[in-house]
Each structure stands twice: as C-alpha cells, then as structure tokens.
Enzyme design. Structure first.
Site, PDB file in Angstrom:
ATOM      1  N   GLY A 183      41.651  54.251  26.748  1.00  0.00           N
ATOM      2  CA  GLY A 183      40.312  53.824  27.187  1.00  0.00           C
ATOM      3  C   GLY A 183      40.379  52.812  28.315  1.00  0.00           C
ATOM      4  O   GLY A 183      39.553  51.900  28.414  1.00  0.00           O
ATOM      5  N   LEU A 237      39.683  52.812  31.392  1.00  0.00           N
ATOM      6  CA  LEU A 237      38.624  52.685  32.402  1.00  0.00           C
ATOM      7  C   LEU A 237      37.317  52.156  31.812  1.00  0.00           C
ATOM      8  O   LEU A 237      36.311  52.060  32.508  1.00  0.00           O
ATOM      9  CB  LEU A 237      38.375  54.039  33.084  1.00  0.00           C
ATOM     10  CG  LEU A 237      39.538  54.533  33.941  1.00  0.00           C
ATOM     11  CD1 LEU A 237      39.296  55.969  34.403  1.00  0.00           C
ATOM     12  CD2 LEU A 237      39.747  53.642  35.147  1.00  0.00           C
ATOM     13  N   GLN A 287      34.853  49.255  29.563  1.00  0.00           N
ATOM     14  CA  GLN A 287      34.442  47.884  29.885  1.00  0.00           C
ATOM     15  C   GLN A 287      35.575  46.877  29.648  1.00  0.00           C
ATOM     16  O   GLN A 287      35.848  46.037  30.499  1.00  0.00           O
ATOM     17  CB  GLN A 287      33.215  47.488  29.039  1.00  0.00           C
ATOM     18  CG  GLN A 287      32.597  46.170  29.483  1.00  0.00           C
ATOM     19  CD  GLN A 287      31.774  45.474  28.401  1.00  0.00           C
ATOM     20  OE1 GLN A 287      31.821  45.853  27.226  1.00  0.00           O
ATOM     21  NE2 GLN A 287      31.030  44.465  28.788  1.00  0.00           N
ATOM     22  N   ASP A 326      43.370  57.230  30.225  1.00  0.00           N
ATOM     23  CA  ASP A 326      41.942  57.475  30.009  1.00  0.00           C
ATOM     24  C   ASP A 326      41.705  58.982  30.085  1.00  0.00           C
ATOM     25  O   ASP A 326      42.532  59.715  30.638  1.00  0.00           O
ATOM     26  CB  ASP A 326      41.084  56.742  31.049  1.00  0.00           C
ATOM     27  CG  ASP A 326      39.670  56.492  30.539  1.00  0.00           C
ATOM     28  OD1 ASP A 326      39.360  55.334  30.175  1.00  0.00           O
ATOM     29  OD2 ASP A 326      38.876  57.454  30.489  1.00  0.00           O
ATOM     30  N   ILE A 327      40.556  59.414  29.604  1.00  0.00           N
ATOM     31  CA  ILE A 327      40.243  60.847  29.612  1.00  0.00           C
ATOM     32  C   ILE A 327      39.861  61.318  31.009  1.00  0.00           C
ATOM     33  O   ILE A 327      39.843  62.497  31.308  1.00  0.00           O
ATOM     34  CB  ILE A 327      39.137  61.166  28.578  1.00  0.00           C
ATOM     35  CG1 ILE A 327      39.054  62.667  28.307  1.00  0.00           C
ATOM     36  CG2 ILE A 327      37.787  60.603  29.009  1.00  0.00           C
ATOM     37  CD1 ILE A 327      38.341  63.011  27.025  1.00  0.00           C
ATOM     38  N   ARG A 328      39.518  60.364  31.891  1.00  0.00           N
ATOM     39  CA  ARG A 328      39.154  60.752  33.268  1.00  0.00           C
ATOM     40  C   ARG A 328      39.974  59.912  34.234  1.00  0.00           C
ATOM     41  O   ARG A 328      40.513  58.869  33.854  1.00  0.00           O
ATOM     42  CB  ARG A 328      37.651  60.537  33.507  1.00  0.00           C
ATOM     43  CG  ARG A 328      37.250  59.104  33.396  1.00  0.00           C
ATOM     44  CD  ARG A 328      35.792  58.944  33.017  1.00  0.00           C
ATOM     45  NE  ARG A 328      35.609  57.572  32.546  1.00  0.00           N
ATOM     46  CZ  ARG A 328      35.199  56.569  33.306  1.00  0.00           C
ATOM     47  NH1 ARG A 328      34.890  56.746  34.564  1.00  0.00           N
ATOM     48  NH2 ARG A 328      35.101  55.346  32.811  1.00  0.00           N
ATOM     49  N   TYR A 353      28.770  53.892  13.817  1.00  0.00           N
ATOM     50  CA  TYR A 353      29.715  53.005  14.493  1.00  0.00           C
ATOM     51  C   TYR A 353      30.281  51.970  13.501  1.00  0.00           C
ATOM     52  O   TYR A 353      31.493  51.736  13.452  1.00  0.00           O
ATOM     53  CB  TYR A 353      28.967  52.300  15.623  1.00  0.00           C
ATOM     54  CG  TYR A 353      29.767  51.333  16.457  1.00  0.00           C
ATOM     55  CD1 TYR A 353      30.757  51.769  17.322  1.00  0.00           C
ATOM     56  CD2 TYR A 353      29.486  49.967  16.426  1.00  0.00           C
ATOM     57  CE1 TYR A 353      31.457  50.878  18.126  1.00  0.00           C
ATOM     58  CE2 TYR A 353      30.169  49.071  17.231  1.00  0.00           C
ATOM     59  CZ  TYR A 353      31.161  49.536  18.073  1.00  0.00           C
ATOM     60  OH  TYR A 353      31.844  48.646  18.874  1.00  0.00           O
TER      61      TYR A 353
HETATM   62  C1  AKB Z   1      27.944  47.598  20.827  1.00  0.00           C
HETATM   63  O1  AKB Z   1      26.876  47.022  21.091  1.00  0.00           O
HETATM   64  O2  AKB Z   1      28.024  48.722  20.338  1.00  0.00           O
HETATM   65  C2  AKB Z   1      29.233  46.836  21.087  1.00  0.00           C
HETATM   66  C3  AKB Z   1      29.646  46.058  19.894  1.00  0.00           C
HETATM   67  C4  AKB Z   1      29.007  44.775  19.556  1.00  0.00           C
HETATM   68  O3  AKB Z   1      30.522  46.479  19.188  1.00  0.00           O
HETATM   69  N1  AKB Z   1      29.060  45.990  22.227  1.00  0.00           N
END
Ligand code: AKB
Length: 315
Positions: A8, A10, A12, A34-36, A141
């Site tokens: 990852g 590339l 943030q 990276d993938i690109r 997530y």
């Molecule tokens: C997001 O907002 O998904 C991230 C995080 C806090 O993990 N920046």
C-alpha cells in the site's frame, strides 16, 4: 540495518512513510509495493514492485527476492469504503493481512500493521477510551481491525512472529489525500480552507474524534518498530493520539490564519453513524509507558504547519 517491504505504498501513510524509511535506512533497503504504478516519488526513489495483496504467492516471492527482514502491511480499504463494499473489504483487508502475516512467519521477519480507533464500537467507553476495553465494532472496517489485532497477537504467540501495531486515529496530512475514510473531513477542511475559504462538513458539529498529524504517525511507526520487544505488553494495538477535535475546533484553529474561513454542514448519515460509534477520545498511556510514545504537534501547531505547506502547494 533493516530491509523493509511495504504494501500500500502509494496510499496516505505509505507515500510519506516510504520516504522517511528510505531516509532512515537507505533507499535500497525499502521495497515499496502497490497495486498500481504512478509517477510518484515512491515509485522512482528506490525499489518498487506491483503487488495485489490478495496474491500471497507474489508477496512471498517479492519479500524473498529482496531478502527483507521487516514487513509493513498498509494496504487496506478505509471505513466508509468498507461499509459500502463489505464483502470486498473483507477480502482485501483480511486476505491481504493473512498473506502478509504468512510472509512474516515464513521468512521470520518483523511485522507491522495499523489498527484504528475503528476497532472500537458503540458499547466501548467513549471518553479516554482505555487500552484494554470492550471492542464490539458495528462496521465491517472495525470487525476487520479487531480481527487484525487478534490475528497479529496469534502470530506472535503461536509462531513467535515479532508483530507490532498501533490503533491510529484520523491521520491528517497535506501530501497524499486519504480516500474512503470517516475522518477524511479533517484533511479536506484544510484543503478547502486554503483553496476556497470555506468547507461543508459531512461530519456534524460536536462530533469529537481523535486525530494525529502525519509526521507524528510516521515517528510512532518507526519508534514502535525499534522499541525493545521485552518492554511491549500490548504489541498489536497501542492506542495513540495527539488531539480530540470536532469540526468547529479545527475551524477555530484555521481562522487564526484564514479569518474569513466559513464552515457549514451537510451531514452524511453513513459516515456520521460510523463516527458516532467511535470514541470521542482515547487514552494513549500504555504507548507512552511501554515505548515512549510522544507527539510534537497539537491542533495549533499542526494547523500552522499544514496551512503554510498547503499555501506553498496550492497557491
Ligand atoms: C478512517 O476514517 O477510516 C480511518 C481510520 C480512523 O481508521 N482514517
């Protein structure tokens, strides 16, 4: 001397971390993947390989051919994108992580991957959230992040992999914009303040979340990777933060430099509900005690620096 593979690269964090690692450990000792592929400095300033993190065989081959001794796994979908595409997020975030952990196990490397304040949920204590507490996230997530913390602990306990990780808050930077996160507003607000003098926030007034300036995040990664392993009790999930802010607090700090800055709101229900399920502020005392975590930037200092840098970049 370390030889590090970064996935990852590339993204943030990656695009700034790669440069810092190359400055610290030598440009040939940091393999960016990276993938690109782009024209970015990350691709041109040292070894770079195309890698889809769901392809474990290719990840292993790259790591083996460069004889790396550390893996920093950053490739992941952030919270809002993961909520929009939950099954795809599971695949990228979990298959990618398992592949990276397997490479670390097979090649006996050190391992770092970020967790997040997203690993907490609505039943977690909201203020000064402790290091060890309830983690029942309600987002894909968050589920990925808690699983990642547990898997990293498991790889340490079961296979002896030197796994380490941080629970990052929203990261604010002026170099590479984040994409698909809930805390992205805290980056956009600075860009729009400098470019247009106004910003419409998708996160509501009074919604407090932790944030940290990118230079402090990069130092925290390196400090944790370099820390004495015998002192680490919470290897894979250190709470770290520099400030707890809402959109109004950032706007107030911006007005010191852009007095006419105007903030209004158009709340996005999906990202707002993710933000509402996260802590207002987290307690970073374990990171301070176990490996000396510290930050150089609070809201005021960060705002001064970022506005100066964005004015140079954008105007
Ligand atoms: C997001 O907002 O998904 C991230 C995080 C806090 O993990 N920046």
């Amino acid at each position: 001397m370390k030889k590090i593979l970064v996935t990852g690269a590339l993204g943030q964090i990656g695009s700034e971390l790669i440069q810092k690692l190359r400055d610290t450990y030598g440009e040939d000792n940091v393999v960016a993947t990276d993938i690109r592929e782009t024209e970015a400095d990350v691709v041109k300033s040292g070894p770079f390989e195309l890698l889809d993190v769901t392809d474990g065989k290719r990840m292993y081959e790259i790591a083996k051919s460069y004889q790396v001794d550390s893996v920093i796994h950053l490739a992941a979908l952030l919270s809002a994108t993961a909520e929009a595409k939950p099954l795809f997020a599971w695949k990228i975030n979990m298959d990618g992580l398992l592949n990276a952990l397997e490479v670390a196990r097979e090649l006996k490397t050190q391992f770092f991957t970020p967790s997040s304040i997203g690993a907490f949920g609505p039943t977690t204590p909201k203020d000064l959230t402790p290091q060890n507490t309830i983690q029942r996230p309600t987002t894909m997530y968050g589920i990925n992040k808690v699983t990642g913390e547990l898997l990293s602990d498991y790889y340490h306990q079961k296979f002896g992999v030197d796994t380490r990780g941080l629970r990052f808050p929203g990261l604010i930077s002026y170099v590479t914009p984040p994409g698909g996160g809930t805390t992205d507003y805290a980056v956009e607000i600075y860009y729009d303040a400098v470019k247009k003098g106004e910003y419409t926030s998708y996160i509501a007034k009074g919604t407090f979340m932790d944030m940290m300036y990118m230079p402090d995040a990069l130092n925290a990664i390196i400090d944790l990777m370099e820390a004495d392993a015998s002192k680490l009790k919470h290897r894979n999930s250190f709470n770290v933060t520099a400030m707890s802010v809402d959109p109004e607090a950032i706007a107030k700090a911006i007005r010191k430099y852009i007095p006419h800055f105007k903030l209004d709101y158009q709340v996005d229900p999906i990202r707002q509900s993710i933000a509402d399920s996260w802590p207002n502020s987290i307690d970073a005392s374990s990171a301070k005690e176990e490996w000396g975590f510290k930050v150089a930037y609070d809201l005021e200092k960060m705002t001064e620096d970022i506005i100066k840098k964005l004015k140079d970049k954008l105007l």
